[in-house]
Every structure is written in structure tokens, then in C-alpha cells.
Design a protein around this motif. Sequence first.
Motif, PDB file in Angstrom:
ATOM      1  N   TYR A 113      18.258  20.905   5.954  1.00  0.00           N
ATOM      2  CA  TYR A 113      18.761  21.576   6.674  1.00  0.00           C
ATOM      3  C   TYR A 113      20.040  21.256   7.024  1.00  0.00           C
ATOM      4  N   GLU A 114      21.591  20.757   6.400  1.00  0.00           N
ATOM      5  CA  GLU A 114      22.748  21.557   6.862  1.00  0.00           C
ATOM      6  C   GLU A 114      23.132  22.571   5.547  1.00  0.00           C
ATOM      7  N   LYS A 115      22.366  22.842   4.876  1.00  0.00           N
ATOM      8  CA  LYS A 115      22.904  23.862   3.829  1.00  0.00           C
ATOM      9  C   LYS A 115      21.970  25.121   4.987  1.00  0.00           C
ATOM     10  N   TYR A 116      20.532  25.173   4.847  1.00  0.00           N
ATOM     11  CA  TYR A 116      19.746  26.007   4.874  1.00  0.00           C
ATOM     12  C   TYR A 116      18.908  25.706   7.092  1.00  0.00           C
ATOM     13  N   PRO A 117      19.858  25.924   7.994  1.00  0.00           N
ATOM     14  CA  PRO A 117      19.430  25.725   9.101  1.00  0.00           C
ATOM     15  C   PRO A 117      18.309  26.445   9.519  1.00  0.00           C
ATOM     16  N   TYR A 118      16.996  26.036   9.292  1.00  0.00           N
ATOM     17  CA  TYR A 118      15.662  26.759   9.487  1.00  0.00           C
ATOM     18  C   TYR A 118      14.859  25.841   9.672  1.00  0.00           C
ATOM     19  N   ASP A 119      13.775  26.379  10.055  1.00  0.00           N
ATOM     20  CA  ASP A 119      11.991  25.823  10.377  1.00  0.00           C
ATOM     21  C   ASP A 119      11.942  24.669   8.887  1.00  0.00           C
ATOM     22  N   GLY A 120      10.893  24.025   9.118  1.00  0.00           N
ATOM     23  CA  GLY A 120      10.966  23.165   7.677  1.00  0.00           C
ATOM     24  C   GLY A 120      10.058  22.398   7.690  1.00  0.00           C
ATOM     25  N   LYS A 121      10.143  21.284   7.020  1.00  0.00           N
ATOM     26  CA  LYS A 121       9.113  20.277   6.718  1.00  0.00           C
ATOM     27  C   LYS A 121       8.873  19.643   5.021  1.00  0.00           C
ATOM     28  N   THR A 122       9.725  17.711   6.107  1.00  0.00           N
ATOM     29  CA  THR A 122       9.353  17.333   5.063  1.00  0.00           C
ATOM     30  C   THR A 122       8.922  16.408   4.622  1.00  0.00           C
ATOM     31  N   GLN A 123       8.062  15.256   3.436  1.00  0.00           N
ATOM     32  CA  GLN A 123       7.710  14.565   3.639  1.00  0.00           C
ATOM     33  C   GLN A 123       7.608  13.639   2.242  1.00  0.00           C
ATOM     34  N   VAL A 124       7.137  12.302   2.464  1.00  0.00           N
ATOM     35  CA  VAL A 124       7.589  11.082   1.662  1.00  0.00           C
ATOM     36  C   VAL A 124       6.335  10.301   1.878  1.00  0.00           C
ATOM     37  N   THR A 125       5.599   9.654   0.160  1.00  0.00           N
ATOM     38  CA  THR A 125       5.477   9.067  -0.298  1.00  0.00           C
ATOM     39  C   THR A 125       5.882   8.017  -0.512  1.00  0.00           C
ATOM     40  N   ILE A 126       5.732   6.847  -0.089  1.00  0.00           N
ATOM     41  CA  ILE A 126       5.841   6.065  -1.280  1.00  0.00           C
ATOM     42  C   ILE A 126       5.156   5.357  -1.171  1.00  0.00           C
ATOM     43  N   ALA A 127       5.016   4.264  -3.525  1.00  0.00           N
ATOM     44  CA  ALA A 127       3.822   3.444  -4.187  1.00  0.00           C
ATOM     45  C   ALA A 127       4.039   2.405  -3.407  1.00  0.00           C
ATOM     46  N   PRO A 128       2.820   1.850  -4.186  1.00  0.00           N
ATOM     47  CA  PRO A 128       3.245  -0.289  -3.655  1.00  0.00           C
ATOM     48  C   PRO A 128       4.096  -0.558  -4.594  1.00  0.00           C
ATOM     49  N   ASP A 129       4.572   0.166  -5.512  1.00  0.00           N
ATOM     50  CA  ASP A 129       6.233  -0.581  -5.921  1.00  0.00           C
ATOM     51  C   ASP A 129       6.924  -0.599  -5.354  1.00  0.00           C
TER      52      ASP A 129
ATOM     53  N   PHE B  72       0.874  -1.222   0.598  1.00  0.00           N
ATOM     54  CA  PHE B  72      -0.079  -0.539   0.147  1.00  0.00           C
ATOM     55  C   PHE B  72       1.167   1.208   0.136  1.00  0.00           C
ATOM     56  N   TYR B  73       0.306   2.411  -0.091  1.00  0.00           N
ATOM     57  CA  TYR B  73       1.434   3.650  -0.220  1.00  0.00           C
ATOM     58  C   TYR B  73       1.646   3.745   1.323  1.00  0.00           C
ATOM     59  N   ARG B  74       2.612   4.269   0.900  1.00  0.00           N
ATOM     60  CA  ARG B  74       2.903   4.253   3.037  1.00  0.00           C
ATOM     61  C   ARG B  74       3.740   5.821   3.068  1.00  0.00           C
ATOM     62  N   THR B  75       3.723   6.692   4.025  1.00  0.00           N
ATOM     63  CA  THR B  75       4.086   8.159   4.225  1.00  0.00           C
ATOM     64  C   THR B  75       4.119   8.459   5.356  1.00  0.00           C
ATOM     65  N   ALA B  76       5.808   9.658   5.491  1.00  0.00           N
ATOM     66  CA  ALA B  76       5.930   9.766   6.393  1.00  0.00           C
ATOM     67  C   ALA B  76       6.478  10.530   5.768  1.00  0.00           C
ATOM     68  N   GLU B  77       6.846  12.257   7.448  1.00  0.00           N
ATOM     69  CA  GLU B  77       7.243  13.374   7.305  1.00  0.00           C
ATOM     70  C   GLU B  77       8.523  13.592   8.634  1.00  0.00           C
ATOM     71  N   SER B  78       8.361  14.279   8.161  1.00  0.00           N
ATOM     72  CA  SER B  78      10.285  14.879   9.630  1.00  0.00           C
ATOM     73  C   SER B  78       9.831  16.607   9.388  1.00  0.00           C
ATOM     74  N   VAL B  79      10.550  16.853  10.641  1.00  0.00           N
ATOM     75  CA  VAL B  79      10.709  18.209  10.736  1.00  0.00           C
ATOM     76  C   VAL B  79      12.452  18.584  11.573  1.00  0.00           C
ATOM     77  N   SER B  80      12.348  19.780  10.901  1.00  0.00           N
ATOM     78  CA  SER B  80      13.824  20.521  11.223  1.00  0.00           C
ATOM     79  C   SER B  80      13.793  20.705  12.790  1.00  0.00           C
ATOM     80  N   PRO B  81      15.483  21.117  13.589  1.00  0.00           N
ATOM     81  CA  PRO B  81      15.392  20.792  14.791  1.00  0.00           C
ATOM     82  C   PRO B  81      15.137  22.674  15.022  1.00  0.00           C
ATOM     83  N   LYS B  82      15.026  23.310  13.683  1.00  0.00           N
ATOM     84  CA  LYS B  82      14.016  24.949  13.824  1.00  0.00           C
ATOM     85  C   LYS B  82      13.401  24.582  14.285  1.00  0.00           C
ATOM     86  N   HIS B  83      11.849  23.539  14.027  1.00  0.00           N
ATOM     87  CA  HIS B  83      10.263  23.734  14.247  1.00  0.00           C
ATOM     88  C   HIS B  83      10.124  24.126  15.564  1.00  0.00           C
ATOM     89  N   PRO B  84       9.138  24.400  15.327  1.00  0.00           N
ATOM     90  CA  PRO B  84       8.930  25.184  16.982  1.00  0.00           C
ATOM     91  C   PRO B  84       8.800  23.459  17.894  1.00  0.00           C
TER      92      PRO B  84
END
Length: 319
Positions: free
Chosen positions: A129-145, A2-14
Motif C-alpha cells: 500500500y505504501e507504493k500503491y495506495p489502492y484497494d487490496g487484500k493480502t493473506q498469509v498461511t503458516i505451515a505447522p513447522d 496446525f496451519y494458520r491463516t490470516a488476511e488483511s485489507v487495505s484502507p481503500k477497501h470499501p
Amino acid sequence: MFYRTAESVSPKHPDKLCDQISDAILDAYLAADPDARVAAEACGGHGVVFVTGEITSTVDVDIPSVVKRIAGDVEVHTKIVKQSPEIAQGVDTGGAGDQGIMIGYACDETPEMLPLEVILARRLNQYIYEKYPYDGKTQVTIAPDGTIDSIVASFQNVPKGELEKLVREFVEKEGLEGKLELHINPAGDWQQGGFDADTGLTGRKLIVDNYGPRVAIGGGCYSGKDPSKVDRSAAYMARRIAVDYLRKRKAHEVLVRLAYAIGYAEPLEKTVIVDGEAEEIEGYDLTPNGIIKFLDLKRPIYEGTACYGHYGEGFDWDK
């Protein structure tokens, strides 16, 4: 699959700033008093940080200085009291500091023994974050294949074109394939982040701190809690057991469940599920004192856990 999604937040997230504040306070106490009982909670935003909690220790810590090292020039308000004697009476005899269910997990999808979507979201966040050490979020969705379906990246002070360039660099570096639908600063470029834009609270990024949304969690947060609190120490032990069983059994996936009652030393449940087959855990001292001794948890090691999750970053309970 099935589809699978996860997120990550940077150390500068509140929220992560608050986690770091709580764990930095814990580390400051443990550095001088390894037996300190600490439960420190932080709430911050818009130039003000509030710290409250229960701390029993032989030393005093300059909490405002700790807060300002992490959060900058903010106004700090504190309200700290000693640990409740009714809780302490159960902990003093070696019992758990609270009731609760702790989950451990390990799988063979990545070298970190974590779900692929969790690791990719985290690595992408760290790359930006290594290049821009600010607040930020990322998210990746993986398809069934197993390929990448979509990527979301929102980062403070990074123009959309530059951020898309970084995401594509990461995709190429990691050798990722798939549809790769990109959502880059989808609400527009932004310059106001961290405590200037939003409030944060200790323990509000539980899924990021754990194993991603595919894996259940017990519900308790970790940051700001000394290891007498099984919310933290037993969760770390559950991860270590999951890693051990994954390697020993050459398994694909291992889930561990531990459950405790406040003031009682032995777990009420100690279950390991190896590739879908459940059995009782054997061969470990799962009392709070046994866990603390086995993982050497009375050290000032916690601030670093509050940045990118408590697992898969090379901590002792990952090994």
C-alpha cells in the motif's frame, strides 16, 4: 501445531472506507464535544454513501464534508436521530451502553503481541500500500513447522509481475522461509476497486479488526461508536489487560473475557486465561466510566484505528 491463516485489507477497501467514515464522524464530534453519544453507520458504493445512526451532542458536524474527505466526490445521504432515551437512561447513570461479550488477547509470537499470521498479512499489505495506495487484500498461511506455506496478494492497479516483485521483496526483507506458494492477482489484474467496484459497510471486517480467525471475538464492531459503548471501550480494556498479564506473568498466551448488561456498570464476567489456566481479573476498574478514564477515550483518536485493525498498531491499549 496446525496451519494458520490470516488476511488483511487495505484502507481503500470499501468496508474499510466505511469504517473510516464512521470513525471520522465520531472524531469530529468528540473534538468539539467529548461527551457526545455517537453511533454512526456508513454504507457506500457506486458514487453514493449513506450515513445513519443515533447522535446526541451539543455541536453540529458537517457530515457530508467528512464523508467526501475520505470517499471523494460522492453523493451523501444522511439520516441521524438522537440516542434513544431508553438507552440513554442507563448510560447516563454510568451503565454500559449495551450488553455483550468483549474479548482481549495477547501472545508472545510477535513484538506486537499478536498472532504471527496476522502481523505478516498486515505488514505485507502495508508494504504494498505504501507504493500503491489502492484497494487490496493480502493473506498469509503458516505451515505447522512455523514457515510460510502460501501468500495471496490481490491489489488494484498493480500488474501481476510488479505485485509478485513486491511480495518477494517483502519475503526477503522479513527473512521468511518455507514453500512460499504465491497467488498473485489470482483472478487477473484489476483496475476497478473501492466504491467503484463494490459496496462497503461499517463493521464488516470484524476478524481483520480483531486478532485473526484463530481467536474468538465477542461479535460487536467498533467503528463509529463512542466509548460509552462497551463493544468498543471494554474490548480495548480487555486487550490492555491481556497485554498486562502477558508481561507480568511472562506468559505465552493470554485471553480475556468481559461481559456486560445494558445499563449496569460492573461486568458480569471478568475472566483471564493465562496459558490455559483461568482466574478472575483483579485490580482494574472495569466500569464504563473507569475504562474511559483509564484509557482516556473521549478524544478524537479513532479514525486511525479503522485502517489496519484496532490492535498491535501502537495504540494506548497495546502498551
